[in-house]
Design a protein around this motif. Structure first.
Motif, PDB file in Angstrom:
ATOM      1  N   LYS A 101       2.002   5.544  -0.854  1.00 12.97           N
ATOM      2  CA  LYS A 101       0.578   5.195  -0.880  1.00 12.97           C
ATOM      3  C   LYS A 101       0.202   4.838  -2.317  1.00 12.97           C
ATOM      4  O   LYS A 101       0.793   5.342  -3.266  1.00 12.97           O
ATOM      5  N   VAL A 102      -0.808   3.970  -2.452  1.00  9.74           N
ATOM      6  CA  VAL A 102      -1.314   3.578  -3.755  1.00  9.74           C
ATOM      7  C   VAL A 102      -2.821   3.800  -3.757  1.00  9.74           C
ATOM      8  O   VAL A 102      -3.516   3.389  -2.824  1.00  9.74           O
ATOM      9  N   TYR A 159       2.059   7.354  -4.916  1.00 17.35           N
ATOM     10  CA  TYR A 159       2.564   8.663  -4.511  1.00 17.35           C
ATOM     11  C   TYR A 159       3.160   8.623  -3.104  1.00 17.35           C
ATOM     12  O   TYR A 159       2.988   7.666  -2.367  1.00 17.35           O
ATOM     13  N   LEU A 160       3.869   9.691  -2.766  1.00  5.54           N
ATOM     14  CA  LEU A 160       4.374   9.898  -1.409  1.00  5.54           C
ATOM     15  C   LEU A 160       3.478  10.910  -0.733  1.00  5.54           C
ATOM     16  O   LEU A 160       3.135  11.937  -1.328  1.00  5.54           O
ATOM     17  N   ASP A 161       3.106  10.647   0.521  1.00  2.00           N
ATOM     18  CA  ASP A 161       2.318  11.628   1.262  1.00  2.00           C
ATOM     19  C   ASP A 161       3.254  12.590   1.991  1.00  2.00           C
ATOM     20  O   ASP A 161       4.480  12.511   1.857  1.00  2.00           O
ATOM     21  N   SER A 162       2.701  13.515   2.755  1.00  4.49           N
ATOM     22  CA  SER A 162       3.512  14.536   3.422  1.00  4.49           C
ATOM     23  C   SER A 162       4.433  13.957   4.491  1.00  4.49           C
ATOM     24  O   SER A 162       5.386  14.604   4.898  1.00  4.49           O
ATOM     25  N   VAL A 218       2.717  -2.108  -0.412  1.00  2.00           N
ATOM     26  CA  VAL A 218       1.679  -1.146  -0.041  1.00  2.00           C
ATOM     27  C   VAL A 218       0.328  -1.638  -0.541  1.00  2.00           C
ATOM     28  O   VAL A 218       0.168  -1.983  -1.710  1.00  2.00           O
ATOM     29  N   LYS A 219      -0.665  -1.668   0.352  1.00  2.00           N
ATOM     30  CA  LYS A 219      -2.010  -2.088  -0.027  1.00  2.00           C
ATOM     31  C   LYS A 219      -2.735  -0.905  -0.664  1.00  2.00           C
ATOM     32  O   LYS A 219      -2.834   0.162  -0.067  1.00  2.00           O
ATOM     33  N   PRO A 220      -3.280  -1.098  -1.876  1.00  2.00           N
ATOM     34  CA  PRO A 220      -3.976   0.008  -2.547  1.00  2.00           C
ATOM     35  C   PRO A 220      -5.268   0.394  -1.822  1.00  2.00           C
ATOM     36  O   PRO A 220      -5.964  -0.454  -1.287  1.00  2.00           O
ATOM     37  N   GLU A 221      -5.546   1.673  -1.817  1.00  2.00           N
ATOM     38  CA  GLU A 221      -6.807   2.208  -1.296  1.00  2.00           C
ATOM     39  C   GLU A 221      -7.664   2.576  -2.505  1.00  2.00           C
ATOM     40  O   GLU A 221      -7.163   3.101  -3.486  1.00  2.00           O
ATOM     41  N   THR A 222      -8.950   2.299  -2.446  1.00  2.00           N
ATOM     42  CA  THR A 222      -9.851   2.641  -3.540  1.00  2.00           C
ATOM     43  C   THR A 222     -10.440   4.028  -3.280  1.00  2.00           C
ATOM     44  O   THR A 222     -10.972   4.284  -2.206  1.00  2.00           O
TER      45      THR A 222
END
Length: 87
Positions: free
Chosen positions: A72-73, A64-67, A28-32
């Protein structure tokens, strides 16, 4: 079947599940985080932060897990946990 074989099979299955989830996190690619970023957090998997002996701003990461159940990171900055009495 004896109980040792059942315990071994359960342990092996649990380790495989942990390994699969760790591999999923690694891809998973991290989002800032930026102000106004929409957060869709259903379940927190892990939280990491830089270790620092002083008070200040540090880097942190939330997995975390989204809905939808996707991993996601999120990279973000925060005050260190030892900034209790500092302004």
């Amino acid at each position: 079947m004896n109980t040792k074989a059942v315990y071994a099979a359960c342990l092996f299955a649990a380790l495989n599940i942990c390994t699969l989830s760790a591999r999923a996190e690694a891809t998973v690619k991290p989002e800032t985080y930026t102000y106004g970023t929409h957060l869709d957090i259903k379940k927190v998997i892990s939280m990491k932060q830089d270790a620092t002996p002083t008070c200040g701003i540090i880097n942190a990461q939330l997995t975390y897990l989204d809905s939808q159940g996707d991993t996601k990171v999120l990279d973000y900055r925060k005050f260190a946990d030892n900034c209790h009495d500092d302004n």
